[in-house]
Design a protein around this motif. Structure first.
Motif, short mmCIF file in Angstrom:
data_model
loop_
_atom_site.label_atom_id
_atom_site.label_comp_id
_atom_site.label_asym_id
_atom_site.label_seq_id
_atom_site.Cartn_x
_atom_site.Cartn_y
_atom_site.Cartn_z
N PRO A 1 11.22 -3.01 10.92
CA PRO A 1 12.32 -2.58 10.06
C PRO A 1 12.05 -2.85 8.58
N GLU A 2 11.44 -3.98 8.29
CA GLU A 2 11.10 -4.35 6.91
C GLU A 2 10.11 -3.36 6.31
N MET A 3 9.10 -2.98 7.10
CA MET A 3 8.11 -2.01 6.62
C MET A 3 8.76 -0.66 6.35
N LYS A 4 9.65 -0.25 7.24
CA LYS A 4 10.30 1.06 7.09
C LYS A 4 11.20 1.09 5.85
N ILE A 5 12.07 0.11 5.72
CA ILE A 5 13.06 0.13 4.64
C ILE A 5 12.41 -0.07 3.28
N HIS A 6 11.60 -1.10 3.14
CA HIS A 6 11.00 -1.39 1.84
C HIS A 6 9.79 -0.51 1.55
N GLY A 7 9.27 0.15 2.60
CA GLY A 7 8.22 1.14 2.39
C GLY A 7 8.78 2.51 2.05
N LEU A 8 10.12 2.63 2.03
CA LEU A 8 10.82 3.88 1.69
C LEU A 8 10.45 4.99 2.67
N LEU A 9 10.39 4.65 3.95
CA LEU A 9 10.00 5.60 4.98
C LEU A 9 11.21 6.02 5.82
N ASP A 10 11.22 7.28 6.23
CA ASP A 10 12.27 7.77 7.12
C ASP A 10 12.00 7.38 8.56
N ARG A 11 10.72 7.26 8.91
CA ARG A 11 10.33 6.97 10.28
C ARG A 11 9.71 5.57 10.36
N ALA A 12 10.04 4.87 11.42
CA ALA A 12 9.44 3.56 11.61
C ALA A 12 7.94 3.72 11.84
N PRO A 13 7.11 2.95 11.17
CA PRO A 13 5.67 3.04 11.38
C PRO A 13 5.27 2.52 12.75
N LEU B 1 0.82 -1.22 0.00
CA LEU B 1 0.00 0.00 0.00
C LEU B 1 0.85 1.27 0.00
N VAL B 2 1.91 1.26 0.77
CA VAL B 2 2.68 2.49 1.02
C VAL B 2 3.69 2.81 -0.07
N ARG B 3 4.43 1.82 -0.52
CA ARG B 3 5.54 2.08 -1.45
C ARG B 3 5.10 2.77 -2.75
N PRO B 4 3.99 2.33 -3.38
CA PRO B 4 3.58 3.03 -4.60
C PRO B 4 3.30 4.51 -4.38
N LEU B 5 2.79 4.86 -3.21
CA LEU B 5 2.50 6.27 -2.92
C LEU B 5 3.78 7.05 -2.66
N ARG B 6 4.77 6.39 -2.08
CA ARG B 6 6.07 7.04 -1.90
C ARG B 6 6.71 7.29 -3.26
N GLN B 7 6.67 6.30 -4.12
CA GLN B 7 7.31 6.44 -5.43
C GLN B 7 6.59 7.45 -6.32
N ALA B 8 5.30 7.60 -6.11
CA ALA B 8 4.53 8.57 -6.89
C ALA B 8 4.64 9.98 -6.34
N GLY B 9 5.33 10.14 -5.21
CA GLY B 9 5.49 11.46 -4.61
C GLY B 9 4.27 11.93 -3.84
N ILE B 10 3.33 11.05 -3.58
CA ILE B 10 2.11 11.43 -2.87
C ILE B 10 2.31 11.37 -1.36
N LEU B 11 3.00 10.36 -0.89
CA LEU B 11 3.22 10.19 0.55
C LEU B 11 4.61 10.70 0.92
N PRO B 12 4.71 11.72 1.78
CA PRO B 12 6.02 12.22 2.20
C PRO B 12 6.81 11.14 2.93
N GLN B 13 8.12 11.16 2.75
CA GLN B 13 8.93 10.10 3.35
C GLN B 13 8.96 10.15 4.87
N ASP B 14 8.62 11.33 5.45
CA ASP B 14 8.61 11.44 6.90
C ASP B 14 7.20 11.38 7.49
N TYR B 15 6.23 10.93 6.68
CA TYR B 15 4.85 10.82 7.17
C TYR B 15 4.81 9.83 8.34
#
Length: 310
Positions: free
Chosen positions: A186-198, A125-139
């Motif tokens: 950690p898996e969600m954070k790294i492969h979700g392209l997130l700066d913050r752990a969910p 769910l998250v990674r496509p929105l990160r790659q599309a620039g819709i979800l900020p990486q620090d959300y």
């Protein structure tokens, strides 16, 4: 000659599910170890080194031990279903729909880390929105989920199904991971392209197989102009042209009265939904899958087939 497949841990929940999926296949040769010998290191090492593809269905430490047994034998390719290597940079992440070239990376890899069940939904769910620039990486992402109890393996299955079990769980639904230190984060954070752990809040329901993963978002905290429709379009664009992950049309989602956690039990696909009201300021992203299907055994077989197609 048929490729030889050894499932190390074939008598566990994930291993048994993989064997079931491969029971009628004549294109591979399954190497097997008797259950009574499953802890015999010498037999395991011999079978591991005799395989073309070894699928590890083991706890983390045992998986690391199995990988060591294969040191120096680059002819054996490995799929690890444990948590041990999911964020390792020298292992391909076994989510074929992750990116446009991920299936090719899996096909060419010697080492493949099978994703976790919860992360498959969350990252999907998250990674496509990160790659599309819709979800900020620090959300500040939150992930709420419920899984069938088979995700806890034979021990939890016994606890849920056997009233005489000393650790019997009678609850119809329970929350766990209360320290917010779950091994999937950690898996969600790294492969979700997130700066913050969910913030991840998992739970277990009284049903064997199935899973719902939810990621709620505030539209005003996404990229300018983000809407129910634009988020849905980003998911559709990401998963276009493949058959495993289905992005459910908005019209269908808006007409649904509920989402059934067991709808995809026994299947190896995943459905993604975008829920909310047109013009509203909140949306809820939802992934529906089988925790033992696309969330485990089904993904392992998908990855094996990609590797054998190289």
């Amino acid at each position: 000659m048929k490729p030889k497949i050894f499932i190390d841990g074939e008598h566990g929940t994930t291993g048994l599910q993989i064997r079931t999926r491969m029971a009628d296949r004549s294109d591979v040769e399954l190497l097997s170890i008797p259950e009574a010998e499953r802890r015999n290191a010498a037999i395991r090492e011999d079978l591991l080194n005799s395989a073309d593809v070894a699928i590890l269905c083991l706890p983390d430490d045992a998986s690391k031990q199995a990988v060591k047994m294969l040191e120096g034998n680059n002819a054996v390719r490995i799929i690890d279903t444990s948590t041990a290597h999911r964020v390792a940079t020298d292992w391909a992440y076994g989510f074929a729909e992750l990116d446009g070239d991920q299936a090719e990376k899996i096909r060419d890899a010697r080492l493949v880390a099978n994703p976790g069940c919860y992360p498959t939904g969350a990252i999907g769910l998250v990674r496509p929105l990160r790659q599309a620039g819709i979800l900020p990486q620090d959300y500040p992402v939150t992930v709420n989920a419920v899984s069938g109890y088979t995700g806890g393996g034979k021990q939890m299955i016994a606890q849920m199904e056997d009233p005489a079990n000393p650790g019997h769980i009678a609850s119809p639904n329970f929350l766990y991971g209360l320290t917010l230190q779950h091994k999937h984060v950690p898996e969600m954070k790294i492969h979700g392209l997130l700066d913050r752990a969910p913030i991840f809040s998992p739970s277990v329901g009284r049903f064997p197989q199935g899973m719902i993963v939810q990621v709620p978002l505030f539209l005003q905290d996404l990229a300018d102009g983000a809407s129910l429709k634009s988020v849905h379009e980003a998911l559709e664009a990401h998963y276009a042209g493949q058959s495993i992950v289905e992005v459910v049309p908005l019209e269908s989602s808006q007409a649904m009265p509920r989402v059934d956690a067991v709808e995809l039990a026994g299947k190896d696909t995943m459905k993604l939904f975008v829920f909310g009201s047109e013009g509203g300021d909140q949306i809820n992203l939802v992934a529906l899958l089988d925790n033992l299907g696309k969330g485990a055994s089904g993904a392992a077989v998908q990855n094996m087939d990609l590797m054998l197609s190289a």
